[in-house]
Design an enzyme around this catalytic site. Structure first.
Site, PDB file in Angstrom:
ATOM      1  CG  ASP A 169      -2.038   0.973   1.149  1.00 36.12           C
ATOM      2  OD1 ASP A 169      -2.261   1.530   0.058  1.00 36.12           O
ATOM      3  OD2 ASP A 169      -2.695   1.204   2.173  1.00 36.12           O
ATOM      4  CG  ASN A 218      -7.008  -2.532  -6.625  1.00 30.60           C
ATOM      5  OD1 ASN A 218      -6.047  -3.267  -6.394  1.00 30.60           O
ATOM      6  ND2 ASN A 218      -7.369  -1.577  -5.786  1.00 30.60           N
TER       7      ASN A 218
HETATM    8  C1  FPP Z   1      -1.798   0.310  -3.422  1.00 29.06           C
HETATM    9  O1  FPP Z   1      -1.384   1.630  -3.596  1.00 29.06           O
HETATM   10  C2  FPP Z   1      -1.274  -0.533  -4.465  1.00 29.06           C
HETATM   11  C3  FPP Z   1      -2.008  -1.069  -5.476  1.00 29.06           C
HETATM   12  C4  FPP Z   1      -3.440  -0.832  -5.655  1.00 29.06           C
HETATM   13  C5  FPP Z   1      -1.435  -1.933  -6.492  1.00 29.06           C
HETATM   14  C6  FPP Z   1      -0.122  -2.587  -6.148  1.00 29.06           C
HETATM   15  C7  FPP Z   1       0.599  -2.700  -7.416  1.00 29.06           C
HETATM   16  C8  FPP Z   1       1.928  -2.649  -7.580  1.00 29.06           C
HETATM   17  C9  FPP Z   1       2.917  -2.596  -6.481  1.00 29.06           C
HETATM   18  C10 FPP Z   1       2.478  -2.624  -8.950  1.00 29.06           C
HETATM   19  C11 FPP Z   1       2.061  -3.756  -9.821  1.00 29.06           C
HETATM   20  C12 FPP Z   1       2.535  -5.066  -9.292  1.00 29.06           C
HETATM   21  C13 FPP Z   1       3.160  -6.010 -10.018  1.00 29.06           C
HETATM   22  C14 FPP Z   1       3.478  -7.311  -9.395  1.00 29.06           C
HETATM   23  C15 FPP Z   1       3.578  -5.782 -11.390  1.00 29.06           C
HETATM   24  P1  FPP Z   1      -2.498   2.765  -3.636  1.00 29.06           P
HETATM   25  O2  FPP Z   1      -2.619   3.197  -5.055  1.00 29.06           O
HETATM   26  O3  FPP Z   1      -3.757   2.286  -2.990  1.00 29.06           O
HETATM   27  O4  FPP Z   1      -1.787   3.863  -2.755  1.00 29.06           O
HETATM   28  P2  FPP Z   1      -2.476   5.015  -1.911  1.00 29.06           P
HETATM   29  O5  FPP Z   1      -3.303   4.353  -0.834  1.00 29.06           O
HETATM   30  O6  FPP Z   1      -1.295   5.750  -1.353  1.00 29.06           O
HETATM   31  O7  FPP Z   1      -3.292   5.836  -2.879  1.00 29.06           O
END
Ligand code: FPP
Length: 235
Positions: A12, A60
């Site tokens: 996250d 998502n």
């Molecule tokens: C949360 O950050 C993360 C995600 C929704 C996606 C996780 C994806 C990756 C690390 C990249 C893709 C992975 C691979 C294996 C290629 P957020 O966007 O919810 O962050 P925030 O809460 O700070 O807005």
């Protein structure tokens, strides 16, 4: 001694990292992919056999079309570029989730990397993609109901073991440790069945800044705990 066989991570904070750096959210996810690579290597170094990463949840899909497309395209290029690294480090790739809802090209690349790495023995990296813990429980229930309908099992055969054997990846043991980054204390529909007895570690670090040192802190913290599984403290 390291007592952990399986670590699951809720990655996250990509969005907040992007905001802090004054860049687009997708740049945050891109930096998150770099942290994924580092973490896979670090797990091998610390002898962690299984690593499950929450890369894309069923929720998502509700993000903007632009962000979803960006994440799918990052996933696709990750799959292209990670094969050599996985082969070199002898790690096999797995995936759990409603994989049929992924774009065709991602599914194709995913299946190809899974197939090519399937005999690797030094560790398993499992990507949770289009994954939801409740969806997994519902999908498992449907599978079991179908087996009962087809007279392949009796209602009285249904117990926790049978349920576990029908999850998306029944051969992967339950995680001993679940890490969530960015200081949030939520389970967010991740591995609801498998996390029953897992220990939580919350890291204040935003996912793109997560590295070997942070992983080591989480492992050391876990190893210093005393797990009782609802029973009495060990003598
Ligand atoms: C949360 O950050 C993360 C995600 C929704 C996606 C996780 C994806 C990756 C690390 C990249 C893709 C992975 C691979 C294996 C290629 P957020 O966007 O919810 O962050 P925030 O809460 O700070 O807005």
């Amino acid at each position: 001694m390291n007592k952990i066989n399986h670590i699951a991570i809720i990655m996250d904070g990509n969005g907040r990292w992007a905001k802090n750096h004054g860049v687009d959210r997708i740049e945050g996810h891109n930096a998150g992919v770099k942290a994924v690579r580092k973490t896979i290597k670090a797990c091998k170094k610390f002898n962690i056999q299984y690593l499950t990463l929450y890369a894309f949840s069923t929720e998502n899909w509700k993000r903007s079309k632009r962000e979803v497309t960006g994440l799918m395209s990052l996933l696709s290029s990750f799959l292209d570029s990670t094969l050599d690294e996985l082969m070199e480090s002898d790690i096999s790739l797995r995936a759990i989730g409603q994989l049929d809802s992924l774009p065709y090209i991602v599914k194709k690349k995913l299946n190809s990397v899974i197939k090519k790495t399937k005999n690797n023995k030094s560790g398993v990296c499992c990507l949770a993609l289009s994954y939801g813990g409740r969806a997994e429980i519902v999908d498992t229930t449907k599978k079991i109901a179908q087996l009962a309908k087809d007279n392949k099992l009796k209602i009285s055969d249904i117990d926790e073991d049978l349920f576990s054997q029908n999850l998306y990846a029944p051969d992967i043991p339950n995680p001993e440790l679940i890490i969530r980054t960015s200081g949030e204390f939520r389970i967010s529909n991740f591995l609801l069945w498998q996390l029953s007895y897992s220990e939580f570690y919350i890291s204040d670090i935003l996912w793109p800044d997560f590295d070997e040192e942070e992983l080591k802190k989480a492992i050391d913290n876990y190893n210093a705990r005393n797990r009782r599984f609802g029973g009495r403290e060990e003598e």
